[in-house]
Design a protein around this motif. Structure first.
Motif, PDB file in Angstrom:
ATOM      1  N   ILE A  14       1.199  -1.072  -0.544  1.00 40.05           N
ATOM      2  CA  ILE A  14       0.163  -0.331   0.138  1.00 40.05           C
ATOM      3  C   ILE A  14       1.023   1.515   0.044  1.00 40.05           C
ATOM      4  O   ILE A  14      -0.200   2.341  -0.043  1.00 40.05           O
ATOM      5  CB  ILE A  14      -1.320   0.044   1.179  1.00 40.05           C
TER       6      ILE A  14
ATOM      7  N   PRO B  41       0.697  -6.421   2.051  1.00 41.51           N
ATOM      8  CA  PRO B  41       0.308  -6.539   0.725  1.00 41.51           C
ATOM      9  C   PRO B  41      -1.139  -7.523   0.552  1.00 41.51           C
ATOM     10  O   PRO B  41      -1.691  -7.143  -0.871  1.00 41.51           O
ATOM     11  CB  PRO B  41       1.541  -7.982   0.509  1.00 41.51           C
TER      12      PRO B  41
ATOM     13  N   HIS C  63       2.508   1.411  10.768  1.00 46.71           N
ATOM     14  CA  HIS C  63       2.787  -0.152  10.070  1.00 46.71           C
ATOM     15  C   HIS C  63       3.263  -1.040   8.659  1.00 46.71           C
ATOM     16  O   HIS C  63       3.897  -0.034   8.786  1.00 46.71           O
ATOM     17  CB  HIS C  63       0.784  -0.047   9.859  1.00 46.71           C
TER      18      HIS C  63
ATOM     19  N   PRO D 244       5.410   2.194   4.191  1.00 48.45           N
ATOM     20  CA  PRO D 244       7.261   0.840   5.122  1.00 48.45           C
ATOM     21  C   PRO D 244       7.068   0.043   3.415  1.00 48.45           C
ATOM     22  O   PRO D 244       6.792   0.299   2.284  1.00 48.45           O
ATOM     23  CB  PRO D 244       5.143   0.099   5.066  1.00 48.45           C
TER      24      PRO D 244
ATOM     25  N   THR E 205       9.687  -6.909   2.991  1.00 47.87           N
ATOM     26  CA  THR E 205      10.977  -7.807   3.220  1.00 47.87           C
ATOM     27  C   THR E 205      10.141  -8.714   2.379  1.00 47.87           C
ATOM     28  O   THR E 205       9.437  -9.389   3.643  1.00 47.87           O
ATOM     29  CB  THR E 205      11.424  -7.275   4.900  1.00 47.87           C
TER      30      THR E 205
END
Ligand code: NAD
Length: 500
Positions: free
Chosen positions: A35, A288, A284, A92, A95
């Motif tokens: 996002i 996904p 946050h 964000p 990973t």
């Protein structure tokens, strides 16, 4: 006027084309993954509509960069952009799972000396449901020192250790930042949390620095709480706290407790502040599961951008945006994650929520308290200190010893027979508890012994220490490390053994 050096180039509201514009502050932005691009677009749109005067340089961080073979998730060339601009607004990132990918946040924090992690946690009741409607606290966590220096050793068959480093400049910087933050954000009280009843030198230093710095901010109330009871109080009555400043490990734990207690992690922004560079982001992750659906709540990143504006000294724009956002919450126009029947009036997506905030720029909330930020940003000047006279007064010698049924008296007598006459064995401890002389038979002993030696007469030199160690070595005693004992301006710079 908002300018972008990358693909975000678009005219800003209210700009005057005919006049040459003065050079603007440059900010590095990373749109992130999941996002990230949606909430970054929303945030930048609100900044532009508020007439914020910034120029943005884009960098790529996260999944694509990891997949391209950079194990830290950042391209080497991006460091220069971040360093030059001094401020990074980061969406964000994802990973990738498995396969030696390093945490990008840890890399950025450590590489750029971001010493302060600042995480405001607030309830927005009655417009957003919260178990603690009056909660409104900020955790200022020291970000680099303490047990996170990562200095660990295995020393014997049974014993491992980690070095807890608390420094005076590190403590001073974070504590001063907390007080400056309190002033800039119109807060009344700073609470320090440590465990200095146990760690008298390390946490004791942090607490002592806190008391010294607090005296220089008479307009701000201050108090200290022991971390265990403090953490319990944050969980039970978080509305009693304002700003909390604490060493790294406690801050890490408290931040997560506070986020969970608030129940609004999606609304929280955070800042990582250094002396040259600062990074601002939502608390946050990249979510996904809802990416690309125009349903993400952009509030966490927007509030991080508000922190960024205060940091840059753009406090008036920060106020305008924050108040418009509060007014939007009050209107009941809510993204899905905070939408509740009865509390909300309309469920909206990312874009519509962004439009609603933009429509309210220039208004203030009626029920929620409007924010006010002091002009001028937050500056922490390094402090000069006089050098205190340091004097060697003894040595702690650590041994790996697993003989004679681990009888401390046996070890004590063997050491006393081995050392030069200029030295005296003051005590032996095992896991910090005194076991010689006069230990208790119940004390559990490992194979790791700390033996404290002091000189029989005044004054000790490094040569005396070498003589002592040579004597122990000759008797095949397994010395695994030593710690010199010093006084500083006559004050003891080491702890006593438990029971000493
Ligand atoms: P997450 O925060 O991304 O998501 C947890 C839950 O909250 C999901 O259901 C998500 O849909 C929801 N959520 C999160 N943000 C939201 C928003 N703004 N609006 C609405 N709903 C929102 O945590 P996760 O699922 O554990 O992690 C996903 C990815 O994010 C992982 O790759 C993780 O490594 C990464 N991550 C990155 C950062 C960062 O860049 N600072 C921080 C945490 C996690």
């Amino acid at each position: 006027m908002l300018k972008t050096a990358g693909v975000l180039d678009r005219p800003a509201a209210g700009s005057v084309d005919s006049e040459p514009s003065p050079p603007t502050t440059r900010v590095t932005v990373a749109h992130g993954d999941g996002i990230g691009p949606e909430i970054m677009e929303a945030t930048l749109r609100i900044l532009a509509a508020a007439g914020v005067s910034l120029t943005f340089d884009e960098i790529e961080l996260g999944e694509k960069v990891y997949r391209a073979g950079h194990s830290s998730g950042i391209e080497p060339s991006s460091w220069e952009t971040i360093r030059r601009n001094g401020v990074l607004l980061k969406a964000p990132i994802t990973t990738p799972q498995g396969g030696g990918f390093k945490s990008l946040n840890v890399t950025i924090r450590k590489s750029l000396n971001l010493f302060a992690n600042v995480r405001p946690t607030k309830a927005y009741a009655p417009f957003v449901a919260s178990p603690h409607p009056a909660m409104n606290l900020v955790i200022v966590r020291e970000n680099e020192e303490d047990l996170y220096a990562g200095i660990e050793h295995r020393q014997t068959q049974e014993v491992t250790q980690v070095l807890k480093l608390i420094t005076r400049p590190g403590s001073e910087r974070i504590v001063r930042y907390a007080f400056e933050y309190a002033r800039a954000y119109g807060r009344r009280k700073v609470t320090c949390m440590t465990k200095d009843n146990i760690m008298k030198l390390t946490d004791g230093l942090f607490h002592r620095v806190f008391r010294e710095v607090a005296e220089q901010y008479p307009d701000i109330e201050s108090d200290h709480q022991i971390i265990d009871i403090g953490a319990a109080r944050i969980a039970a009555e978080p509305d009693k706290f304002d700003v909390i400043v604490t060493p790294n490990l406690y801050g890490d734990i408290l931040s997560d407790i506070a986020s969970h207690v608030a129940g609004s992690i999606g609304l929280a922004g955070s800042a990582n502040i250094g002396s040259g560079v600062a990074m601002f982001e939502a608390v946050h992750g990249s979510a996904p599961d809802i990416a690309g659906q125009d349903i993400a709540n952009p509030s966490g990143l927007l509030l991080a951008a508000v922190q960024m504006l205060v940091h840059l000294g753009e406090s008036s724009a920060a106020e305008t945006i924050n108040n418009a956002w509060l007014a939007t919450l009050e209107s009941g126009i809510h993204p899905g994650d905070i939408y509740r029947e009865g509390l909300s009036t309309r469920r909206v997506g990312t874009r519509e929520f962004t439009d609603a905030v933009i429509e309210r720029l220039g208004t203030v909330p009626r029920q929620l308290t409007p924010v006010q930020y002091r002009p001028g940003g937050i500056h922490v000047a390094p402090q000069e200190r006089p050098v205190e006279q340091k004097q060697l007064c003894g040595i702690d010698v650590f041994l790996d010893w697993d003989e004679g049924g681990r009888d401390a008296d046996l070890l004590g007598h063997a050491l006393e027979a081995a050392i030069p006459t200029s030295w005296k064995l003051k005590m032996i401890t095992n896991r910090g508890v005194k076991v010689y002389p006069d230990g208790l038979p119940e004390t559990f002993c490992t194979d790791h012994w700390r033996c404290r030696f002091i000189p029989r007469n005044e004054g000790v030199t490094f040569g005396d220490v070498l003589d002592l160690l040579s004597a122990l070595h000759e008797k095949q005693i397994d010395v695994i490390k030593t710690e010199h004992l010093y006084t500083f301006a006559g004050e003891r710079g080491y702890s006593l053994g438990q029971g000493e």
